[in-house]
Write a protein that holds these residues in place. Structure first.
Motif, short mmCIF file in Angstrom:
data_model
loop_
_atom_site.label_atom_id
_atom_site.label_comp_id
_atom_site.label_asym_id
_atom_site.label_seq_id
_atom_site.Cartn_x
_atom_site.Cartn_y
_atom_site.Cartn_z
N TRP A 22 0.85 -1.18 0.00
CA TRP A 22 0.00 0.00 0.00
C TRP A 22 0.89 1.23 0.00
O TRP A 22 1.84 1.32 0.76
CB TRP A 22 -0.90 0.01 1.23
CG TRP A 22 -1.98 -1.02 1.20
CD1 TRP A 22 -1.95 -2.25 1.79
CD2 TRP A 22 -3.23 -0.92 0.53
NE1 TRP A 22 -3.12 -2.93 1.53
CE2 TRP A 22 -3.93 -2.12 0.77
CE3 TRP A 22 -3.83 0.08 -0.24
CZ2 TRP A 22 -5.21 -2.36 0.26
CZ3 TRP A 22 -5.10 -0.16 -0.74
CH2 TRP A 22 -5.77 -1.36 -0.50
N PRO A 43 -2.94 -5.23 -7.52
CA PRO A 43 -3.56 -6.23 -6.63
C PRO A 43 -3.77 -7.57 -7.34
O PRO A 43 -3.85 -7.63 -8.57
CB PRO A 43 -4.91 -5.60 -6.26
CG PRO A 43 -5.21 -4.70 -7.40
CD PRO A 43 -3.89 -4.18 -7.89
N GLU A 56 -6.55 -1.06 -5.93
CA GLU A 56 -7.22 -1.13 -4.64
C GLU A 56 -7.00 0.18 -3.90
O GLU A 56 -5.92 0.78 -3.99
CB GLU A 56 -6.70 -2.30 -3.82
CG GLU A 56 -7.34 -3.62 -4.16
CD GLU A 56 -6.96 -4.71 -3.17
OE1 GLU A 56 -7.82 -5.10 -2.35
OE2 GLU A 56 -5.81 -5.16 -3.22
N TYR A 57 -8.01 0.61 -3.16
CA TYR A 57 -7.95 1.89 -2.44
C TYR A 57 -8.56 1.73 -1.05
O TYR A 57 -9.54 1.00 -0.87
CB TYR A 57 -8.72 2.96 -3.21
CG TYR A 57 -9.01 4.22 -2.41
CD1 TYR A 57 -8.04 5.20 -2.24
CD2 TYR A 57 -10.25 4.40 -1.80
CE1 TYR A 57 -8.30 6.34 -1.50
CE2 TYR A 57 -10.53 5.55 -1.06
CZ TYR A 57 -9.56 6.52 -0.91
OH TYR A 57 -9.82 7.64 -0.17
N LYS A 58 -7.95 2.40 -0.08
CA LYS A 58 -8.57 2.52 1.24
C LYS A 58 -8.26 3.91 1.79
O LYS A 58 -7.20 4.47 1.54
CB LYS A 58 -8.09 1.43 2.19
CG LYS A 58 -6.60 1.37 2.46
CD LYS A 58 -6.29 0.19 3.38
CE LYS A 58 -4.79 0.06 3.66
NZ LYS A 58 -4.49 -1.08 4.55
N SER A 65 -10.72 -1.99 2.31
CA SER A 65 -10.28 -1.64 0.96
C SER A 65 -11.38 -1.90 -0.06
O SER A 65 -12.25 -2.75 0.14
CB SER A 65 -9.03 -2.45 0.59
OG SER A 65 -9.33 -3.83 0.52
N ARG A 67 -12.05 -2.14 -4.53
CA ARG A 67 -11.39 -2.29 -5.83
C ARG A 67 -12.03 -1.32 -6.81
O ARG A 67 -13.26 -1.28 -6.94
CB ARG A 67 -11.49 -3.73 -6.32
CG ARG A 67 -10.71 -4.68 -5.43
CD ARG A 67 -10.49 -6.05 -6.05
NE ARG A 67 -9.51 -6.79 -5.28
CZ ARG A 67 -8.90 -7.89 -5.68
NH1 ARG A 67 -9.18 -8.40 -6.89
NH2 ARG A 67 -8.02 -8.49 -4.93
#
Length: 221
Positions: A22, A43, A56-58, A65, A67
């Protein structure tokens, strides 16, 4: 020989681990809204939409997370690297019909980098893509070094680095041996010493990675 193979295997594991990490960054959605947080560029597994690359993002370390498919994103920055969405033929440079390309040099004529599939009946052709400008919905800062990450979910198999140029992804054209001197001289025209080495063939398309490093060093002086 065995020690060399072990060293190469270790380097590959390190690069793979880095690409899976990340990284702090942000993305612009299709409405031009900036969303800061953490991004994972390559990912594993399947993406939300068939034939589209994804990330992927958080929002933070504790957040779940999500997608994001290429059609959900205009552009994104992960660590020091910036990416824009582009369209490509399925049997061309990308595994997906819609994927991401890295912005290597941000200039009026930009230099883009992608991890292209080796082979394919149409080679590394590019179809009209999605042009991304600056300002709201652009990608801002974040241009710089970092490892070259093959993007798009899952493995790509046999790949090679390919380069394109254009004001945006809708105008991308491949950098070739025939146009290398003219195109790269224009892209890197702010650095006369770099241009001189391009025109005297100190750098060629086969040594593009070294040219990019040299240009960045010259730009910092």
């Amino acid at each position: 020989m065995r020690s060399i193979l072990i060293s190469l295997s270790f380097m590959l594991l390190v690069l793979t681990a880095k690409s899976q990490k990340w990284q702090p960054g942000y993305f612009y959605d299709i409405k031009g809204t900036k969303n800061a947080g953490f991004i994972r560029v390559d990912p594993r597994g399947k993406g939300p939409i068939k034939d589209e690359g994804f990330i992927e993002y958080k929002e933070d370390d504790k957040a779940a997370s999500i997608r994001l498919s290429a059609s959900d994103v205009r552009s994104f920055v992960a660590g020091r690297d910036s990416f824009i969405v582009a369209m490509a033929p399925r049997d061309g440079w990308a595994k997906y019909e819609m994927d991401f390309v890295k912005v290597v040099v941000d200039a009026p004529i930009r230099l883009f980098e992608a991890q292209g599939s080796v082979g394919g009946s149409r080679g590394f052709g590019v179809e009209p893509g999605i042009g991304i400008g600056g300002g709201s919905g652009g990608f801002g800062g974040g241009f710089g070094g970092g490892i070259s990450i093959p993007i798009g979910g899952g493995g790509r198999g046999s790949t090679k680095t390919v380069y394109f140029y254009g004001a945006n992804t809708a105008e991308m054209k491949p950098v070739t041996n025939e146009n290398f001197i003219d195109i790269m001289s224009e892209i890197m025209g702010d650095e006369p010493d770099v241009v001189e080495k391009i025109q005297t063939k100190k750098f060629t398309l086969n040594s593009m990675d070294k040219l990019i490093v040299y240009f960045r060093q010259a730009s910092k002086k």
